[in-house]
Structure formats: structure tokens, C-alpha cells
Motif scaffolding. Structure first.
Motif, short mmCIF file in Angstrom:
data_model
loop_
_atom_site.label_atom_id
_atom_site.label_comp_id
_atom_site.label_asym_id
_atom_site.label_seq_id
_atom_site.Cartn_x
_atom_site.Cartn_y
_atom_site.Cartn_z
N GLN A 18 0.90 -1.19 0.03
CA GLN A 18 -0.11 -0.02 0.00
C GLN A 18 0.74 1.10 -0.02
O GLN A 18 0.63 2.31 -0.71
N ALA A 19 1.89 1.37 0.88
CA ALA A 19 2.63 2.30 0.97
C ALA A 19 3.65 2.67 -0.26
O ALA A 19 3.59 3.76 -0.81
N LEU A 20 3.82 1.50 -0.92
CA LEU A 20 4.82 1.48 -2.38
C LEU A 20 3.84 2.10 -3.43
O LEU A 20 4.45 2.78 -4.12
N ASP A 21 2.74 1.79 -3.37
CA ASP A 21 1.78 2.30 -4.27
C ASP A 21 1.62 3.72 -4.44
O ASP A 21 1.12 4.46 -5.60
N LYS A 22 1.60 4.13 -3.23
CA LYS A 22 1.37 5.67 -3.36
C LYS A 22 2.48 6.62 -3.71
O LYS A 22 2.40 7.62 -4.11
N MET A 23 3.60 5.62 -4.28
CA MET A 23 5.03 6.52 -4.55
C MET A 23 5.15 6.23 -6.13
O MET A 23 4.96 5.27 -6.68
N GLU A 24 5.28 7.46 -6.69
CA GLU A 24 5.29 7.13 -8.23
C GLU A 24 6.73 7.13 -8.75
O GLU A 24 7.23 6.32 -9.48
N ASP A 25 7.55 8.16 -8.11
CA ASP A 25 8.99 8.26 -8.46
C ASP A 25 9.89 7.37 -7.56
O ASP A 25 9.87 7.41 -6.11
N PRO A 26 10.59 6.34 -7.93
CA PRO A 26 11.38 5.60 -7.15
C PRO A 26 12.28 5.93 -6.20
O PRO A 26 12.56 5.71 -4.94
N ARG A 27 12.97 7.15 -6.57
CA ARG A 27 13.82 8.01 -5.82
C ARG A 27 13.36 8.49 -4.68
O ARG A 27 13.63 8.67 -3.56
N GLN A 28 12.22 8.96 -4.79
CA GLN A 28 11.19 9.56 -3.66
C GLN A 28 10.89 8.49 -2.65
O GLN A 28 10.96 8.79 -1.43
N THR A 29 10.55 7.32 -3.11
CA THR A 29 10.37 6.20 -2.22
C THR A 29 11.45 5.99 -1.37
O THR A 29 11.21 5.69 -0.08
N ASP A 31 14.03 7.96 -0.63
CA ASP A 31 14.46 9.06 0.18
C ASP A 31 13.37 9.15 1.32
O ASP A 31 13.63 9.41 2.69
N TYR A 32 11.94 8.97 1.08
CA TYR A 32 10.92 9.11 2.07
C TYR A 32 11.20 7.89 3.12
O TYR A 32 10.83 8.44 4.18
N SER A 33 11.41 6.66 2.47
CA SER A 33 11.73 5.59 3.44
C SER A 33 12.82 5.86 4.50
O SER A 33 12.57 5.42 5.83
N TYR A 34 13.82 6.34 3.89
CA TYR A 34 14.91 6.49 4.86
C TYR A 34 14.84 7.59 5.91
O TYR A 34 15.05 7.37 7.02
N GLN A 35 13.78 8.73 5.42
CA GLN A 35 13.67 9.54 6.47
C GLN A 35 12.87 8.83 7.61
O GLN A 35 13.26 9.38 8.67
N ARG A 36 12.02 8.06 7.26
CA ARG A 36 11.09 7.56 8.28
C ARG A 36 11.95 6.81 9.14
O ARG A 36 11.42 6.56 10.45
N GLN A 37 12.92 6.15 8.40
CA GLN A 37 13.67 5.08 9.29
C GLN A 37 14.37 5.91 10.32
O GLN A 37 14.58 5.26 11.53
N LEU A 38 15.10 6.89 9.72
CA LEU A 38 15.68 7.86 10.97
C LEU A 38 14.79 8.29 12.11
O LEU A 38 15.26 8.20 13.28
N ILE A 153 13.96 -1.68 -5.35
CA ILE A 153 13.71 -0.78 -4.34
C ILE A 153 12.45 -1.60 -3.61
O ILE A 153 12.51 -1.56 -2.45
N ASN A 154 11.72 -2.36 -4.28
CA ASN A 154 10.65 -3.17 -3.64
C ASN A 154 11.24 -4.25 -2.73
O ASN A 154 10.84 -4.33 -1.60
N GLU A 155 12.30 -4.85 -2.99
CA GLU A 155 12.92 -5.78 -2.25
C GLU A 155 13.52 -5.06 -1.07
O GLU A 155 13.08 -5.63 0.20
N ALA A 156 14.15 -4.18 -1.25
CA ALA A 156 14.68 -3.31 0.07
C ALA A 156 13.73 -2.65 1.08
O ALA A 156 13.85 -2.89 2.04
N PHE A 157 12.89 -2.25 0.36
CA PHE A 157 11.77 -1.56 0.94
C PHE A 157 10.75 -2.63 1.88
O PHE A 157 10.27 -2.34 2.99
N SER A 158 10.47 -3.66 1.26
CA SER A 158 9.55 -4.50 1.94
C SER A 158 10.40 -5.32 3.21
O SER A 158 9.92 -5.36 4.30
N GLY A 159 11.65 -5.36 2.96
CA GLY A 159 12.36 -5.64 4.40
C GLY A 159 12.42 -4.95 5.20
O GLY A 159 12.15 -5.26 6.39
N ILE A 160 12.66 -3.66 4.82
CA ILE A 160 12.97 -2.71 6.01
C ILE A 160 11.60 -2.25 6.69
O ILE A 160 11.68 -2.04 7.72
#
Lengths: 280, 94
Positions: A18-29, A31-38, A153-160
């Protein structure tokens, strides 16, 4: 696996998708995810600090309760020496109430310590994953094609995101435990305050202490009286026996002559006052 | 196959470990269905012990998603019901 826990894994995945679907630009995904992690990492660290603070408070209360219990034991001992079994009984029954609280506190302490260890561990795990994600993020950004980047991105993002879900649950749980503990700590603080334990001046005294002091000052008076009578050479038959070991009826509270407080004398106006040391 | 134990981390297991895990998972499910806290605790402990014994722990810095997610060892009936209730919501997006 058909069990209920495979459903749990599906949930974690559904949320990620669901979270991934909201993102259009992979790079945005990324950076956004990294921010959330921090942000989450910050939150875990604060969680560790909060639990540690609560644990220390429980430790402090444990020490206070044990001091209070020791004091009640001494009071019971003293009351018995003065032949006041009723006072001794009261002191001991209060002590047994405290002991129940101490047992509960110990259990709570162990629980908080467990949460603290788990959160510390979660914080280390997340830190390692966030560092790894940052490296991966830069590699993915250098990918040849958007499609290739999206797959990685999908791989890395689902794991994190799974790790973040796990850590998020751990924080919520630790917060619940800390809140339960604080409600209880408030009640124990009240209990301790009723025993006037925390009074740093030592002037406020509980009722058992007051009664014991009255007993002891009246027995001091009797002792002093008999000593004076003896030195005046009066017949030994007339001297009053010391209070210790006498029947309970003899231990009537006497006016408090032992504390030695004197009301300040009032001097007529204009007259020089004597040394101020006179006034306490 | 990667299995996550909530609050503990991830383990890599051979795929043929699955049948044993399924048997232990059924015991956990039974305990939840019959509201048996003691049974839940022992069944869960057996399930997690099996994962820890047969698996190799995935290093902290490795980012991988799990095929299976298990609740932590000290989960109560309430904890598990709560996890499952959030999962029902998640299973039906929107």
C-alpha cells in the motif's frame, strides 16, 4: 503454512505494498523511506531512555520501601521493649503491607528490565539495517533503468518496512508497560508520603514514632525524678521505679519535657537584646 | 525460508523444516481458539525453540522480508488477538 501466523506476514506485506503504491518516483520512495527510518530510530532511542527512567524510579521506590520497612521493624522492637504490644502489632502489620508492595515492585522491575533489553536490541538491529539501507539506496539510484530500480527498491523496501513494523510494535508495547508502571508508582509515592519517609528535615513524624517518643520522654522524666529523689536521700521505698518492664498502666504519656524547646523571651522595647544565640 | 520472531529478529531455515513448524503452529492456533493461556505459552515456546534450533540467524545488516512472522515468546492471548485483529484489517485493503 496455513496457520494464523502466515496471515500476519501477509498483513505486513499488504501494508508495504500500500505504501509503495502511493509512490510514483522510485527515488522519492527511497528518500521518504530513509527519512521514516531515521525518525523511527530516534523514537526507539527515546523509548529506551523512557524505560530506563521508569526502571530507575522503581529502584528508588524499592529502596524507600525497604528503609520504611526497616524503620517499622525497629519501632515494633522498641514498642515491645516498652511493653506496648498493641503499638508493636500496628507497626508490624504496616510492615507486612509494605512487603507486599515490595514484592510487586520487584516483579515490575524485572519486567521493565526485560523491555529495556528488548528495545536496546531492537535499536541496534534497526541501526544496522538503516545503515545498510542507506548504502543500498545510493546503489539503486545509480541503476541503469527505472524498471530495474523499482524491482530492487521493492526488495529493500519490504524488508526494511517489516523491520520497522516489528520495532514499532515493540515501542508501543514498551510505552504501555511504562504507563502502567507510572500509575502504580504514583500510588506507592502516596503510600510512602503517608509514612513521612521522604521528609528531608525529619521533622514530620508518623503516629507510631510520636507515641514511642512520648513514652520514652515520660520514662526519662520518671528516671530523672527517681535519680533526684535518691540523691536527696529520701527513703528508697518512696522512689518511683524506672518505667522499663513495669505494667502497661504505668506508661502514661507525660508532658513533653524532653525536647527542651523554650519560648523566646520578650524584652521591653529599647532594651538591648542578649546574644541572639539564645533564640533557637 | 526466512522466519521472523517479533522482537527477536529473523532466522533462515531450510524449506523442509516447514512441516514440523506447521504442526507446532497448529498447537498455537488451538490454544488461541480454546482460550488456554498456559497451553499457548508452552506451544509458542516450542514453536520458537524449533525456529531458533533449526535456523541460522540473519545478520542485523541484512535487509530481507520474511516468509513467516511469529509473535514474541511472551505474547499473551490478548496480544495475539490484537495482532490478528490488525491483520484482518490489513488483509482487506481499504
Amino acid at each position: 503454512m496455513s496457520g494464523i501466523f502466515s496471515r500476519m506476514s501477509m498483513i505486513f506485506r499488504a501494508k508495504t505494498d500500500q505504501a509503495l503504491d502511493k509512490m510514483e518516483d522510485p527515488r522519492q520512495t527511497l528518500d521518504y523511506s530513509y527519512q521514516r527510518q531515521l525518525e523511527l530510530l530516534q523514537k526507539v532511542r527515546r523509548g529506551v531512555a523512557d524505560v530506563a527512567t521508569s526502571r530507575k524510579r522503581v529502584e528508588l521506590q524499592g529502596t524507600q520501601l525497604s528503609t520504611q520497612a526497616d524503620k517499622l521493624t525497629q519501632q515494633a522492637q522498641k514498642a515491645l521493649e516498652m511493653g506496648r504490644e498493641d503499638l508493636a502489632r500496628e507497626a508490624l502489620s504496616r510492615r507486612s503491607g509494605l512487603q507486599q508492595q515490595m514484592t510487586d515492585l520487584q516483579a515490575q522491575h524485572a519486567q521493565l528490565q526485560g523491555e529495556e533489553e528488548k528495545l536496546t536490541r531492537a535499536s541496534q538491529r534497526l541501526q544496522a539495517k538503516v545503515d545498510a539501507f542507506r548504502t543500498k539506496k545510493e546503489t539503486i539510484k545509480a541503476s541503469y533503468s527505472a524498471a530495474e530500480a523499482q524491482t530492487r527498491i521493492n526488495e529493500a523496501f519490504s524488508g526494511i518496512s517489516e523491520e520497522m513494523g516489528d520495532v514499532g510494535l515493540a515501542i508501543t508495547r514498551a510505552e504501555d508497560k511504562t504507563q502502567q508502571m507510572q500509575a502504580r508508582a504514583g500510588a506507592i509515592d502516596e503510600l510512602l508520603a503517608s509514612g513521612a519517609l521522604d521528609d528531608p528535615t525529619g521533622t514530620a513524624k508518623d503516629d507510631i514514632t510520636l507515641e514511642l517518643e512520648q513514652l520514652s520522654s515520660s520514662s526519662d522524666v520518671e528516671n530523672e525524678l527517681s535519680r533526684m529523689k535518691a540523691s536527696l536521700g529520701a527513703g528508697p521505698a518512696q522512689s518511683t521505679p524506672a518505667i522499663t518492664g513495669s505494667p502497661a498502666g504505668a506508661a502514661q504519656p507525660a508532658p513533653d519535657a524532653g525536647t527542651g524547646y523554650q519560648a523566646p523571651r520578650v524584652y521591653p522595647e529599647g532594651q538591648p537584646q542578649p546574644n541572639a544565640g539564645d533564640l533557637r | 525460508m526466512i522466519v521472523r520472531i517479533l522482537n527477536e529478529g529473523q532466522w533462515q531455515l531450510a524449506d523442509d523444516a516447514l512441516s514440523d513448524l506447521n504442526r507446532l503452529d497448529d498447537a498455537v492456533e488451538d490454544a488461541v481458539r480454546t482460550d488456554d493461556e498456559a497451553e499457548l505459552s508452552s506451544a509458542l515456546e516450542a514453536l520458537l525453540a524449533e525456529v531458533r534450533a533449526k535456523g541460522t540467524q540473519v545478520p542485523d545488516e541484512e535487509i530481507a522480508d520474511s516468509d513467516l512472522i511469529l509473535p514474541g515468546a511472551d505474547s499473551t492471548l490478548d496480544d495475539i488477538r490484537e495482532l490478528l485483529s490488525t491483520s484482518t484489517e490489513g488483509l482487506i485493503p481499504n
